[in-house]
Design an enzyme around this catalytic site. Structure first.
Site, PDB file in Angstrom:
ATOM      1  N   GLU A  28       0.877  -1.258  -0.081  1.00  6.99           N
ATOM      2  CA  GLU A  28       0.037   0.147  -0.082  1.00  6.99           C
ATOM      3  C   GLU A  28       0.900   1.242  -0.011  1.00  6.99           C
ATOM      4  O   GLU A  28       1.608   1.480   1.046  1.00  6.99           O
ATOM      5  CB  GLU A  28      -0.683   0.145   1.339  1.00  6.99           C
ATOM      6  N   CYS A  60      -2.298   9.433   2.686  1.00 17.28           N
ATOM      7  CA  CYS A  60      -1.852   8.705   1.468  1.00 17.28           C
ATOM      8  C   CYS A  60      -3.008   9.158   0.364  1.00 17.28           C
ATOM      9  O   CYS A  60      -2.939   9.221  -0.858  1.00 17.28           O
ATOM     10  CB  CYS A  60      -1.860   7.130   1.738  1.00 17.28           C
TER      11      CYS A  60
HETATM   12  P1  NDP Z   1       8.551   4.965   4.249  1.00 18.29           P
HETATM   13  O1  NDP Z   1       8.369   4.243   3.189  1.00 18.29           O
HETATM   14  O2  NDP Z   1       9.454   5.812   4.633  1.00 18.29           O
HETATM   15  O3  NDP Z   1       8.477   3.889   5.620  1.00 18.29           O
HETATM   16  C1  NDP Z   1       7.340   3.163   5.835  1.00 18.29           C
HETATM   17  C2  NDP Z   1       8.008   1.919   6.663  1.00 18.29           C
HETATM   18  O4  NDP Z   1       8.794   1.075   6.180  1.00 18.29           O
HETATM   19  C3  NDP Z   1       8.472   2.315   7.945  1.00 18.29           C
HETATM   20  O5  NDP Z   1       8.038   1.620   9.038  1.00 18.29           O
HETATM   21  C4  NDP Z   1       9.998   2.466   7.863  1.00 18.29           C
HETATM   22  O6  NDP Z   1      10.722   2.348   8.609  1.00 18.29           O
HETATM   23  C5  NDP Z   1      10.023   1.170   6.820  1.00 18.29           C
HETATM   24  N1  NDP Z   1      11.358   0.878   6.077  1.00 18.29           N
HETATM   25  C6  NDP Z   1      12.075   1.903   5.713  1.00 18.29           C
HETATM   26  N2  NDP Z   1      13.127   1.168   4.872  1.00 18.29           N
HETATM   27  C7  NDP Z   1      12.798  -0.289   4.865  1.00 18.29           C
HETATM   28  C8  NDP Z   1      13.384  -1.185   4.226  1.00 18.29           C
HETATM   29  N3  NDP Z   1      14.537  -1.212   3.484  1.00 18.29           N
HETATM   30  N4  NDP Z   1      12.727  -2.508   4.400  1.00 18.29           N
HETATM   31  C9  NDP Z   1      11.645  -2.589   5.182  1.00 18.29           C
HETATM   32  N5  NDP Z   1      11.201  -1.518   5.792  1.00 18.29           N
HETATM   33  C10 NDP Z   1      11.421  -0.363   5.617  1.00 18.29           C
HETATM   34  O7  NDP Z   1       6.965   5.771   4.303  1.00 18.29           O
HETATM   35  P2  NDP Z   1       6.477   6.713   5.540  1.00 18.29           P
HETATM   36  O8  NDP Z   1       6.613   6.110   6.893  1.00 18.29           O
HETATM   37  O9  NDP Z   1       7.451   8.117   5.237  1.00 18.29           O
HETATM   38  O10 NDP Z   1       5.016   6.936   5.213  1.00 18.29           O
HETATM   39  C11 NDP Z   1       4.577   7.725   4.240  1.00 18.29           C
HETATM   40  C12 NDP Z   1       4.134   7.353   3.170  1.00 18.29           C
HETATM   41  O11 NDP Z   1       3.244   6.321   3.349  1.00 18.29           O
HETATM   42  C13 NDP Z   1       3.595   8.035   1.916  1.00 18.29           C
HETATM   43  O12 NDP Z   1       3.909   7.976   0.762  1.00 18.29           O
HETATM   44  C14 NDP Z   1       2.044   7.542   2.228  1.00 18.29           C
HETATM   45  O13 NDP Z   1       1.405   8.116   1.070  1.00 18.29           O
HETATM   46  C15 NDP Z   1       2.032   6.273   2.368  1.00 18.29           C
HETATM   47  N6  NDP Z   1       0.867   5.705   2.997  1.00 18.29           N
HETATM   48  C16 NDP Z   1       0.043   4.954   2.361  1.00 18.29           C
HETATM   49  C17 NDP Z   1      -0.971   4.210   2.557  1.00 18.29           C
HETATM   50  C18 NDP Z   1      -1.864   3.350   1.887  1.00 18.29           C
HETATM   51  O14 NDP Z   1      -2.696   2.717   2.460  1.00 18.29           O
HETATM   52  N7  NDP Z   1      -1.858   3.443   0.508  1.00 18.29           N
HETATM   53  C19 NDP Z   1      -1.539   4.856   3.872  1.00 18.29           C
HETATM   54  C20 NDP Z   1      -0.609   5.666   4.768  1.00 18.29           C
HETATM   55  C21 NDP Z   1       0.485   6.164   4.126  1.00 18.29           C
HETATM   56  P3  NDP Z   1      11.382   3.654   9.445  1.00 18.29           P
HETATM   57  O15 NDP Z   1      10.276   4.713   9.627  1.00 18.29           O
HETATM   58  O16 NDP Z   1      11.927   3.028  10.580  1.00 18.29           O
HETATM   59  O17 NDP Z   1      12.515   4.100   8.427  1.00 18.29           O
END
Ligand code: NDP
Length: 501
Positions: A247, A281
């Protein structure tokens, strides 16, 4: 390791490395949590594996009773959860309340509908196989890993947690480094309501902890976050052929047709674009308004947006930008749009006052500008005029993102919605689809694939188990070497009669 100003690691004496979450409004420490290593994650997945047998064996009623206990506990402690969400994200009290209300409603729906959606049922075998009976059921994978973002630190992961648990899986959840406390709260309350086994665990840390979860032997990985990280998660999961639900982000359009209720459309555009400081999002990022009503619509949007103010008090219209580095993205999108000829009906470059961004409404932005093509994730709205609603649909569909959309039209809402290439659409409202638990939520293209919520959301965390049973010997049995030499020809003749015309 990604490390930001508001989530820093340190060492707790001789203990493990710690992750500190901060309130983006004040910089105050909210909590400290361990940075779990790959070994810690593997141990959590092993515990989940043991618990998954117990959880699956409970069957739907046993799980529903326990999930209902958890929901009631979350409901009793809703104020505490709201305060924690606000502390770790900075969001206003009302934005946090809305999030928790949706958490409770979805958890109720998932637990209530799991049996009907997933339980064993008979399916018709058809005339050719009339001597067989057939049943279908959807079985839990076993252990599901969930990786969540910070912008809806309870609602978004719960879209996977509630449905994966109701389907019979044990879960290991890795929250964002910005919101580990909310993740811990969810796991702790679950353990209080369902103390028997480690059915829901949380692991905290940075990106590498999430990456470790992808490779730790989970049976499915549900990721919510940015498209860029989604690609990395898929690549990591591909190494072990672990199925993924992805997502990702969006660049959702709101269409204002010639016959729209302009007051309602302006209300929807302003709230859909600015609530939660635009960090949604499926928030409204682009508005396409039909030329015939554009002046009146812009006037209404301008009047409404200009009165809103971000702030750190609980009753602010919206809170700060949670991640400091996102402020630079918002500033760059606004500056680029203005440099390329757009005008600002509300705000402008001066609206960026970290950690806050005041409302910005940009008019007539070139369609290839970053403010139109990339996720801005701030309290900004692009309002572009188009000849008519049909051109609006074409422009809405022009990007690789395809998460959600909204359409305002008195007569053509359903027709326009049907032509939009995206997973979810609201007609004459914004984001209503997310509050209807029976509706699946998810996107296409760069917004990802797979679904949370609704029946599809339950099935997403299961595999189909199909059984056929021979009830009596049939007149024609082609699947044995004991068949007569004309049997297969007769079967083909029968099928051609039945299905060939
Ligand atoms: P990120 O992609 O930066 O991070 C998402 C999660 O992935 C965090 O827990 C992060 O950890 C983790 N992560 C980072 N690097 C890795 C890796 N290499 N392997 C596995 N996990 C990893 O997103 P954001 O937290 O900044 O969230 C915002 C984004 O989420 C926006 O693009 C938004 O549109 C989207 N979103 C989508 C939704 C949907 O349902 N379609 C709903 C809500 C948000 P850490 O934070 O510790 O780096």
């Amino acid at each position: 390791m990604t490390q930001t100003a508001e989530a820093k690691s340190e060492r707790g004496g001789d203990g493990p490395e710690l992750l500190t979450s901060h309130d983006p409004r004040t910089g105050e420490v909210v909590g400290r949590h361990p940075v779990h290593s790959a070994d810690d994650v593997a141990a959590a997945v092993r515990r989940a594996r043991d618990a998954s047998t117990h959880w699956a064996a409970l069957d739907f009623d046993g799980r529903r009773a326990r999930l209902d206990r958890w929901r009631k506990l979350l409901s009793r402690r809703a104020d505490e959860l709201c305060a924690l969400i606000s502390a770790e994200t900075g969001k206003s009290a009302d934005d946090a309340r809305l999030e928790v209300a949706m958490v409770l409603d979805h958890l109720h729906w998932a637990a209530k509908h799991a049996r009907k959606t997933l339980g064993r049922r008979r399916v018709a075998t058809g005339p050719v196989m009339h001597n067989h009976a057939a049943t279908l059921e959807y079985r839990p994978f076993g252990v599901v890993g969930v990786i969540g973002p910070w912008n809806y630190p309870a609602f978004t992961p719960m879209g996977s947690l509630s449905y994966a648990l109701a389907a019979g899986n044990a879960v290991v959840f890795k929250p964002s480094e910005h919101t580990p406390g909310v993740g811990r709260f969810l796991a702790d309350t679950f353990a209080e309501a369902v103390p028997e086994q480690h059915v829901l665990q949380v692991v905290t840390g940075y990106g590498p902890t999430g990456a470790a979860l992808c490779g730790a032997g989970v049976d499915k990985l549900a990721f919510t976050g940015s498209t860029a990280t989604g690609r990395r998660v898929m690549a990591e999961c591909a190494r072990t052929l672990t199925p993924v639900l992805v997502e990702c982000g969006g660049k959702d359009a709101l269409i204002v047709a010639e016959d729209a209720d302009l007051e309602a459309a302006a209300r929807g555009a302003v709230w859909g674009g600015l609530f939660n400081a635009g960090q949604s999002c499926a928030g409204v990022e682009r508005v396409y308004v039909a030329e015939a009503v554009a002046d009146a619509f812009v006037e209404l949007v301008t009047r409404k947006a200009a009165t809103l103010r971000p702030g750190g008090s609980p009753d602010a219209d919206f809170g700060p930008i949670t991640m400091p580095k996102q402020v630079d993205v918002i500033a760059a999108h606004v500056a680029d749009a203005l440099d390329r000829g757009a005008t600002a009906a509300v705000g402008g470059r001066e609206s960026i006052r970290p950690p806050y961004v005041e409302p910005v409404v940009l008019l007539d932005v070139p369609e290839d500008a970053a403010a139109v093509t990339e996720e801005t994730f701030g309290p900004t709205l692009v309002v572009n005029r188009v000849a008519d609603a049909d051109e609006a649909v074409r422009r809405a569909n022009a990007l690789r993102y395809g998460l959600g959309a909204a359409v305002y039209s008195k007569a053509r809402g359903e027709e326009l919605a049907a032509r939009l290439r995206c997973g979810v659409v609201s007609i004459n409202s914004v984001l209503a689809f997310a509050s209807v638990p029976a509706l699946p939520f998810g996107g296409v293209g760069d917004s990802g694939f797979g679904r949370i919520h609704g029946e599809d959301g339950l099935r997403e965390f299961t595999y189909a188990h199909a059984v056929s049973r021979q009830r009596f010997a049939g007149a024609l049995d082609p699947m044995t070497y004991e068949r007569g030499n004309r049997t297969v020809r007769r079967v083909l003749r029968l099928v051609r009669v039945l299905r060939g015309r």
